[in-house]
Motif scaffolding. Structure first.
Motif, short mmCIF file in Angstrom:
data_model
loop_
_atom_site.label_atom_id
_atom_site.label_comp_id
_atom_site.label_asym_id
_atom_site.label_seq_id
_atom_site.Cartn_x
_atom_site.Cartn_y
_atom_site.Cartn_z
N TRP A 19 1.03 -6.16 7.68
CA TRP A 19 1.49 -5.13 6.74
C TRP A 19 2.31 -5.74 5.61
CZ3 TRP A 19 -0.95 -0.86 6.44
CH2 TRP A 19 -1.55 -0.31 7.58
N ASP A 20 2.96 -6.87 5.87
CA ASP A 20 3.73 -7.54 4.82
C ASP A 20 2.82 -8.10 3.73
OD1 ASP A 20 6.09 -7.00 6.25
OD2 ASP A 20 5.87 -8.86 7.41
N ILE A 21 1.58 -8.44 4.10
CA ILE A 21 0.60 -8.89 3.11
C ILE A 21 0.32 -7.75 2.13
CG2 ILE A 21 -1.77 -9.71 2.76
CD1 ILE A 21 -1.56 -10.90 5.67
N VAL A 22 0.17 -6.55 2.66
CA VAL A 22 -0.06 -5.36 1.84
C VAL A 22 1.15 -5.11 0.93
CG1 VAL A 22 -0.47 -2.85 1.88
CG2 VAL A 22 -1.59 -4.34 3.57
N ALA A 23 2.35 -5.24 1.48
CA ALA A 23 3.57 -5.04 0.70
C ALA A 23 3.69 -6.06 -0.43
CB ALA A 23 4.80 -5.12 1.60
N ALA A 24 3.32 -7.31 -0.16
CA ALA A 24 3.38 -8.36 -1.18
C ALA A 24 2.37 -8.08 -2.29
CB ALA A 24 3.12 -9.74 -0.56
N ARG A 25 1.18 -7.64 -1.91
CA ARG A 25 0.16 -7.28 -2.90
C ARG A 25 0.66 -6.17 -3.82
NH1 ARG A 25 -5.43 -8.02 -2.44
NH2 ARG A 25 -5.70 -5.94 -3.30
N GLN A 26 1.24 -5.13 -3.20
CA GLN A 26 1.71 -3.97 -3.97
C GLN A 26 2.84 -4.38 -4.91
OE1 GLN A 26 0.09 -0.97 -3.88
NE2 GLN A 26 1.32 -0.67 -5.72
N LEU A 27 3.76 -5.21 -4.41
CA LEU A 27 4.86 -5.70 -5.25
C LEU A 27 4.29 -6.47 -6.44
CD1 LEU A 27 7.90 -6.20 -5.79
CD2 LEU A 27 7.68 -8.22 -4.33
N GLY A 28 3.32 -7.34 -6.17
CA GLY A 28 2.71 -8.13 -7.24
C GLY A 28 2.03 -7.26 -8.28
N ARG A 29 1.31 -6.25 -7.82
CA ARG A 29 0.63 -5.33 -8.75
C ARG A 29 1.66 -4.61 -9.62
NH1 ARG A 29 -4.33 -3.60 -9.07
NH2 ARG A 29 -4.90 -4.12 -6.95
N ASN A 30 2.72 -4.12 -8.99
CA ASN A 30 3.76 -3.40 -9.73
C ASN A 30 4.45 -4.29 -10.76
OD1 ASN A 30 3.19 -1.11 -8.23
ND2 ASN A 30 4.92 -1.38 -6.84
N GLU A 31 4.75 -5.53 -10.37
CA GLU A 31 5.42 -6.47 -11.29
C GLU A 31 4.49 -6.85 -12.44
OE1 GLU A 31 8.61 -7.38 -11.32
OE2 GLU A 31 9.06 -6.25 -9.52
#
Length: 133
Positions: free
Chosen positions: A13-25
């Motif tokens: 799930w942390d992989i998903v969180a990192a992806r989402q953070l990257g997209r937002n940034e």
């Protein structure tokens, strides 16, 4: 100006969180949807490598604005076993997990720069950058 944020990679799930953070940034910096997808794909690959090979690590994302130039920097850090042969893992088709072997070579193609520092028994730090065009 630099803005940093990070996600600790322990579970899938942390992989998903990192992806989402990257997209937002990436979106906040002004990247279009195609480059957002490239950046999130690279982050996903780096985070998955941490999860598979090192068990625990961090994905750090920096938004950098210097004068009129903007870039996103992704730093994947772990204290895993290290990469024995960096040149070998950068070959297309090479895989130690039975995957497609598109991992790090794919990250290199998706981003503008890729730097790998790895010490056996100590860990690995991978820095990837994408400039806003």
């Amino acid at each position: 100006m630099t803005c940093k944020s990070s996600v600790e990679i322990i579970t899938e799930w942390d992989i998903v969180a990192a992806r989402q953070l990257g997209r937002n940034e990436a979106r906040a910096l002004g990247f279009g949807t195609v480059d957002q997808a490239r950046i999130t794909t690279a982050i996903s690959e780096l985070a998955r490598n941490i999860y598979l090979y090192a068990n625990i690590g961090t994905i750090e994302i920096e938004r950098v604005e210097i004068d009129h130039e903007k870039k996103i920097v992704v730093i994947a850090t772990d204290k895993g076993p290290g990469i024995q042969n960096v040149r070998k893992v950068m070959e297309d088709g090479y895989s130690t997990s039975g995957g497609l072997g598109a991992g790090l070579p794919g990250v290199k193609r998706l981003m503008d720069s890729l730097d790998i520092q790895s010490v056996m028994g100590v860990g690995t730090t991978i820095r990837a950058e994408k400039w806003l065009r």
